[in-house]
Design a protein around this motif. Sequence first.
Motif, mmCIF file in Angstrom:
data_model
loop_
_atom_site.group_PDB
_atom_site.id
_atom_site.type_symbol
_atom_site.label_atom_id
_atom_site.label_comp_id
_atom_site.label_asym_id
_atom_site.label_seq_id
_atom_site.Cartn_x
_atom_site.Cartn_y
_atom_site.Cartn_z
ATOM 1 N N SER A 59 -8.791 -2.727 0.567
ATOM 2 C CA SER A 59 -10.030 -2.188 0.661
ATOM 3 C C SER A 59 -10.210 -0.986 -0.468
ATOM 4 C CB SER A 59 -10.128 -1.509 2.205
ATOM 5 O OG SER A 59 -9.165 -0.616 2.578
ATOM 6 N N CYS A 60 -9.005 -0.383 -0.736
ATOM 7 C CA CYS A 60 -9.089 0.573 -1.748
ATOM 8 C C CYS A 60 -9.391 0.196 -2.939
ATOM 9 C CB CYS A 60 -7.540 1.212 -1.713
ATOM 10 S SG CYS A 60 -6.518 0.068 -2.127
ATOM 11 N N TYR B 7 0.887 -1.322 0.029
ATOM 12 C CA TYR B 7 -0.105 -0.153 -0.220
ATOM 13 C C TYR B 7 0.762 1.322 -0.004
ATOM 14 C CZ TYR B 7 -3.720 3.343 1.407
ATOM 15 O OH TYR B 7 -4.094 4.390 1.663
ATOM 16 N N TYR C 59 -18.877 -4.483 -5.611
ATOM 17 C CA TYR C 59 -18.667 -5.752 -4.962
ATOM 18 C C TYR C 59 -20.183 -6.689 -5.192
ATOM 19 C CZ TYR C 59 -14.330 -4.399 -3.541
ATOM 20 O OH TYR C 59 -12.923 -4.009 -3.423
ATOM 21 N N ARG D 70 -16.447 -6.398 0.176
ATOM 22 C CA ARG D 70 -15.438 -5.565 0.230
ATOM 23 C C ARG D 70 -14.404 -5.882 1.369
ATOM 24 N NH1 ARG D 70 -15.977 0.117 -2.023
ATOM 25 N NH2 ARG D 70 -13.737 0.659 -2.158
ATOM 26 N N SER D 71 -13.016 -5.737 1.226
ATOM 27 C CA SER D 71 -12.062 -6.245 2.099
ATOM 28 C C SER D 71 -11.966 -4.976 3.046
ATOM 29 C CB SER D 71 -10.609 -6.494 1.480
ATOM 30 O OG SER D 71 -9.834 -6.496 2.408
ATOM 31 N N LYS D 72 -11.614 -5.520 4.255
ATOM 32 C CA LYS D 72 -11.260 -4.144 5.075
ATOM 33 C C LYS D 72 -9.791 -4.081 5.491
ATOM 34 C CE LYS D 72 -15.427 -4.408 8.034
ATOM 35 N NZ LYS D 72 -16.334 -5.369 7.401
ATOM 36 N N GLN D 73 -9.011 -4.782 4.910
ATOM 37 C CA GLN D 73 -7.560 -4.728 4.924
ATOM 38 C C GLN D 73 -6.919 -3.809 4.230
ATOM 39 O OE1 GLN D 73 -5.132 -6.907 6.321
ATOM 40 N NE2 GLN D 73 -3.572 -5.786 5.255
ATOM 41 N N GLU D 74 -5.873 -3.245 4.787
ATOM 42 C CA GLU D 74 -5.156 -2.107 3.817
ATOM 43 C C GLU D 74 -4.375 -2.678 2.743
ATOM 44 O OE1 GLU D 74 -3.278 1.679 5.614
ATOM 45 O OE2 GLU D 74 -1.731 0.242 5.770
ATOM 46 N N THR E 247 -19.797 0.771 -3.362
ATOM 47 C CA THR E 247 -19.761 -0.684 -3.038
ATOM 48 C C THR E 247 -20.757 -1.562 -3.590
ATOM 49 O OG1 THR E 247 -18.536 -0.314 -0.854
ATOM 50 C CG2 THR E 247 -19.835 -2.337 -0.872
#
Length: 473
Positions: A375-376, A334, A362, A368-372, A358
């Motif tokens: 998530s972008c 990232y 999606y 949608r992922s929440k992981q940096e 979203t």
Amino acid sequence: MFNKDVYTGRRAALKKELKSGIAFFPANNEAPFNYPDNTYIYRQDSNFSYFFGLNHPDLVGVIDFETGEEILFGQEVTVDDVIWCGPLPSLKEQGEMTGITDCRDFNKFGDFIQDAIAKGRKVHFLPTYRGDTCIQCANWLNTTPAGVKQYVSLDLIKAIIKLREVKSPLEIAEMERAANTAYYMHTTAMKMCKPGMVEQEIAGVVEGLSLSGGGPVSFPVILSVNGQTLHNHGHHNVLKEGRMMVCDAGAETEHYYASDFTRTTPVGGKFNQRQREIYEIVLKANMEVAAQTRPYMPYMVMHTLACRNLIEGLKGVGLMKGDTEEALMAGAHYLFMPHGLGHMLGMDVHDMEGLGETYVGYDEITPRSKQEGFSCLRCGKTLKPGFVVTDEPGIYFIPTLIDLWKAQGKHKDFINYDKLETYKDFGGIRIEDDLLITEDGCRILGRPIPKTVEEVEDMCAQGREWIKMPGLY
Ligand code: GLY
Ligand code: MN
């Protein structure tokens, strides 16, 4: 506009998706620039245009999902309109153009929708994105601008996404046209990318070429030697040898279909060793995505592939280190690519994002992922034939972000901060293409824009001295 069958067909398809209630679609108003009569170039609302095609303000399209009725509310042409704008179709003729016979006075729409509400009918309505439309709808719905939201219909949003996400052959031909205009925009920018040029001189020509192709740019041109700023709309820098120019620009057709391409060009037309190393990493990520994208695959898989490629490449030049999969899962990439691989493209450059990013990007299979680092991503859902998505990996050296992460010791097992210090003056690289998902893979829309190091350098070599406007720069 297209033949009326296109619009009657689209409305019929929407009626198959929704069985109750009544939907209304307001046309966009004119948008004043600095006083009421001096307006921006008129841009119709994409959903209104998709279902009704007419390219005028002061219209509302209505679809009744229970009776099947379709109504066009609009204004009659006045003599003043004809004096200033030339001959215009009457309201009845506008109805005929879009296949609607029931045409009514625009000023009666408020009473019409109030009557439907009073009868307890479900009113389907889409989110607004312009203040004037929101106020206009608040008046019609007898509520406040904030109260308009209660009429936003998730059923209508989902039905429209289902229709608009798959592009028909007619739409693909339009997008191909927009992509071909982008070819001229980008190859001209490459030819102009010479020391001493001011970014604005190039950005102005790029924008003009879009207009020459039939429509305005699909979003404000991003063109800068400071490519590390993702959406850089400032165009005042003088091009200097040793820098690279990121040009992210696309065209819109007269039917509002968009293209969106990015190329990164070395000032003076030759990549130096350090630029070439980073460029090849981004290029490999871009090309592997184009080679492997196919239907029934979540685009999140391609985002992951691109990020894995970036990490491998950055390890190769000593900017990242450690286990690739661990770095990927931690989201360490990232720092270098703080955006997703791509987004849907269509009538809007970020297609249908006004309906909710979203919802568009999606689905139930791929939330949608929440992981940096993940998530972008704007579009991670399962691809279908007829989708058009962008493939736009990049590597950026953003001094503020580098300093922040370094001070926090963030992902220090994966990032070689000492070497990174020497790249803070590098800028950024992005390479973007528009991918049409086919039955068994994908193809890049439009005439191929130079992309490999050799192709870009060859195109630059075709440049000539550009005549600068005397006294301006
Ligand atoms: N090309 C602009 C964007 O994708 O955000
Ligand atoms: Mn894009």
